[in-house]
Design an enzyme around this catalytic site. Sequence first.
Site, PDB file in Angstrom:
ATOM      1  N   SER A   1       0.819  -1.215   0.000  1.00  0.00           N
ATOM      2  CA  SER A   1       0.000   0.000   0.000  1.00  0.00           C
ATOM      3  C   SER A   1       0.847   1.257   0.000  1.00  0.00           C
ATOM      4  CB  SER A   1      -0.869   0.051   1.258  1.00  0.00           C
ATOM      5  OG  SER A   1      -1.783  -0.988   1.251  1.00  0.00           O
TER       6      SER A   1
ATOM      7  N   HIS B   1      -1.588  -2.582  -7.070  1.00  0.00           N
ATOM      8  CA  HIS B   1      -2.197  -2.278  -5.765  1.00  0.00           C
ATOM      9  C   HIS B   1      -3.701  -2.497  -5.814  1.00  0.00           C
ATOM     10  CE1 HIS B   1      -3.399   0.761  -2.523  1.00  0.00           C
ATOM     11  NE2 HIS B   1      -2.979  -0.329  -1.933  1.00  0.00           N
TER      12      HIS B   1
ATOM     13  N   GLU C   1      -4.370  -0.110  -8.846  1.00  0.00           N
ATOM     14  CA  GLU C   1      -3.360   0.854  -9.289  1.00  0.00           C
ATOM     15  C   GLU C   1      -2.132   0.107  -9.815  1.00  0.00           C
ATOM     16  OE1 GLU C   1      -4.358   4.659  -6.406  1.00  0.00           O
ATOM     17  OE2 GLU C   1      -3.152   3.042  -5.581  1.00  0.00           O
TER      18      GLU C   1
ATOM     19  N   ASN D   1      -5.195   6.306  -2.014  1.00  0.00           N
ATOM     20  CA  ASN D   1      -4.960   6.445  -0.574  1.00  0.00           C
ATOM     21  C   ASN D   1      -4.386   7.805  -0.213  1.00  0.00           C
ATOM     22  OD1 ASN D   1      -6.021   3.998   0.084  1.00  0.00           O
ATOM     23  ND2 ASN D   1      -4.068   2.919   0.147  1.00  0.00           N
TER      24      ASN D   1
HETATM   25  N1  LIG Z   1      -5.417  -4.859   4.306  1.00  0.00           N
HETATM   26  C1  LIG Z   1      -5.649  -3.895   3.414  1.00  0.00           C
HETATM   27  O1  LIG Z   1      -6.648  -3.158   3.483  1.00  0.00           O
HETATM   28  C2  LIG Z   1      -4.698  -3.705   2.248  1.00  0.00           C
HETATM   29  C3  LIG Z   1      -5.155  -3.055   1.089  1.00  0.00           C
HETATM   30  C4  LIG Z   1      -4.286  -2.925  -0.006  1.00  0.00           C
HETATM   31  C5  LIG Z   1      -2.985  -3.414   0.088  1.00  0.00           C
HETATM   32  N2  LIG Z   1      -2.569  -4.018   1.242  1.00  0.00           N
HETATM   33  C6  LIG Z   1      -1.192  -4.542   1.275  1.00  0.00           C
HETATM   34  O2  LIG Z   1      -1.250  -5.953   1.103  1.00  0.00           O
HETATM   35  C7  LIG Z   1      -0.179  -6.566   1.820  1.00  0.00           C
HETATM   36  C8  LIG Z   1      -0.749  -7.630   2.735  1.00  0.00           C
HETATM   37  O3  LIG Z   1      -1.683  -7.040   3.596  1.00  0.00           O
HETATM   38  P1  LIG Z   1      -2.778  -7.927   4.361  1.00  0.00           P
HETATM   39  O4  LIG Z   1      -3.723  -6.963   4.983  1.00  0.00           O
HETATM   40  O5  LIG Z   1      -3.275  -9.013   3.474  1.00  0.00           O
HETATM   41  O6  LIG Z   1      -1.860  -8.584   5.511  1.00  0.00           O
HETATM   42  P2  LIG Z   1      -2.145  -9.851   6.419  1.00  0.00           P
HETATM   43  O7  LIG Z   1      -1.416  -9.617   7.685  1.00  0.00           O
HETATM   44  O8  LIG Z   1      -3.601 -10.197   6.460  1.00  0.00           O
HETATM   45  O9  LIG Z   1      -1.400 -11.053   5.609  1.00  0.00           O
HETATM   46  C9  LIG Z   1      -0.029 -11.081   5.405  1.00  0.00           C
HETATM   47  C10 LIG Z   1       0.370 -12.550   5.192  1.00  0.00           C
HETATM   48  O10 LIG Z   1       1.727 -12.604   4.772  1.00  0.00           O
HETATM   49  C11 LIG Z   1       2.296 -13.772   5.323  1.00  0.00           C
HETATM   50  N3  LIG Z   1       3.746 -13.648   5.263  1.00  0.00           N
HETATM   51  C12 LIG Z   1       4.554 -12.862   6.022  1.00  0.00           C
HETATM   52  N4  LIG Z   1       5.835 -12.999   5.605  1.00  0.00           N
HETATM   53  C13 LIG Z   1       5.826 -13.862   4.559  1.00  0.00           C
HETATM   54  C14 LIG Z   1       6.838 -14.384   3.704  1.00  0.00           C
HETATM   55  N5  LIG Z   1       8.109 -14.039   3.826  1.00  0.00           N
HETATM   56  N6  LIG Z   1       6.474 -15.260   2.741  1.00  0.00           N
HETATM   57  C15 LIG Z   1       5.181 -15.635   2.597  1.00  0.00           C
HETATM   58  N7  LIG Z   1       4.185 -15.164   3.378  1.00  0.00           N
HETATM   59  C16 LIG Z   1       4.500 -14.287   4.346  1.00  0.00           C
HETATM   60  C17 LIG Z   1       1.706 -13.866   6.713  1.00  0.00           C
HETATM   61  O11 LIG Z   1       1.787 -15.182   7.240  1.00  0.00           O
HETATM   62  C18 LIG Z   1       0.258 -13.422   6.453  1.00  0.00           C
HETATM   63  O12 LIG Z   1      -0.569 -14.528   6.176  1.00  0.00           O
HETATM   64  C19 LIG Z   1       0.574  -5.443   2.534  1.00  0.00           C
HETATM   65  O13 LIG Z   1       1.662  -5.059   1.741  1.00  0.00           O
HETATM   66  C20 LIG Z   1      -0.450  -4.311   2.576  1.00  0.00           C
HETATM   67  O14 LIG Z   1       0.156  -3.031   2.556  1.00  0.00           O
HETATM   68  C21 LIG Z   1      -3.397  -4.197   2.318  1.00  0.00           C
END
Ligand SMILES: NC(=O)c1ccc[n+]([C@@H]2O[C@H](COP(=O)([O-])OP(=O)(O)OC[C@H]3O[C@@H](n4cnc5c(N)ncnc54)[C@H](O)[C@@H]3O)[C@@H](O)[C@H]2O)c1
Length: 287
Positions: A120, A141, A153, A192
Amino acid sequence: MRSVLVVGAGAMGSQIAMVCALAGHQVCLHDVDPAMLERADRELRDRMARQVEKGRRTADDVTAAFERLRVADSLAAAAAAADADLVIEAVVERIEVKSELFAELDRLCPPATILASNSSSFVPSRLAAATGRADRVCNLHFFNPALVMACVEVVPGPETSGQTVASCVDLVESLGKVPVVLEKEIPGFVANRILNAVRDEAIRLYEGGYAGVEAIDTACRTALGYPMGPFELMDLTGIDIGYLTKQARYAETGDPADLPSRSVTELVERGHLGRKTGRGWYTYEGV
Ligand SMILES: NC(=O)c1ccc[n+]([C@@H]2O[C@H](COP(=O)([O-])OP(=O)(O)OC[C@H]3O[C@@H](n4cnc5c(N)ncnc54)[C@H](O)[C@@H]3O)[C@@H](O)[C@H]2O)c1
């Protein structure tokens, strides 16, 4: 049809994988934590069953999509199984974790594979630096929930090739989503940044004593047509999320303008994080 490897099976990665499988792509979903893979499978099956019940998808389409969606708990196995055209990384938002992962993906994946991040905030050049293929690194994104939100994005870094951008746009369109292509990278991208600018102005108006929380939310809903006001939205997403994002931005820039605001800091210090704690800008019954 393409082969897509999704790394990270949390809130975003699991739904991104499902979106790709529903669109007819072969997908491999990997997470370091096997429990997250099990949870993703359970949640996706529940969600898809509800969509079939509501008549939004056919049972055959959903069964076929799950046949295209495999899971793997080792990255090497996942990379081999996927032999991916595209990797979408959706792991925890920590630059050191993502950089290490991009370096490993660079070693494991065929030279033509595009490495995309769903981050993000981090710009693609920071992740490209960990690889030897900066021309094939960019951000894709998605928005939360990825199964529902239309916008994706597409953020190229300074070295990302036009071919990589075109290929990512193609992929996004194949998912039935709307690509928004940036001309150049900037942390936080477009949607964002605009959302955060509105939030910051709302907080400034409140801290300056110009209007109360409810008045500002009401103005945004009734004059600007927002589905919810900025304070309501902060309570919904968690006040700590914006707080931590600002702290991370300040650590990067050293610019005091990037520090979390006084009122947000006070709420976080008192543990008033929004709906999830029963109290944030507003108070919620029954939490
Ligand atoms: N949650 C949101 O609203 C949102 C929206 C857009 C983008 N994002 C982006 O998406 C990404 C993930 O966010 P999320 O909310 O899904 O997080 P989350 O915490 O729900 O999930 C992250 C996952 O990554 C796994 N993980 C950590 N290190 C790892 C590795 N080295 N190899 C494989 N898996 C690994 C964890 O076990 C976990 O299951 C982030 O970069 C975040 O900025 C999040």
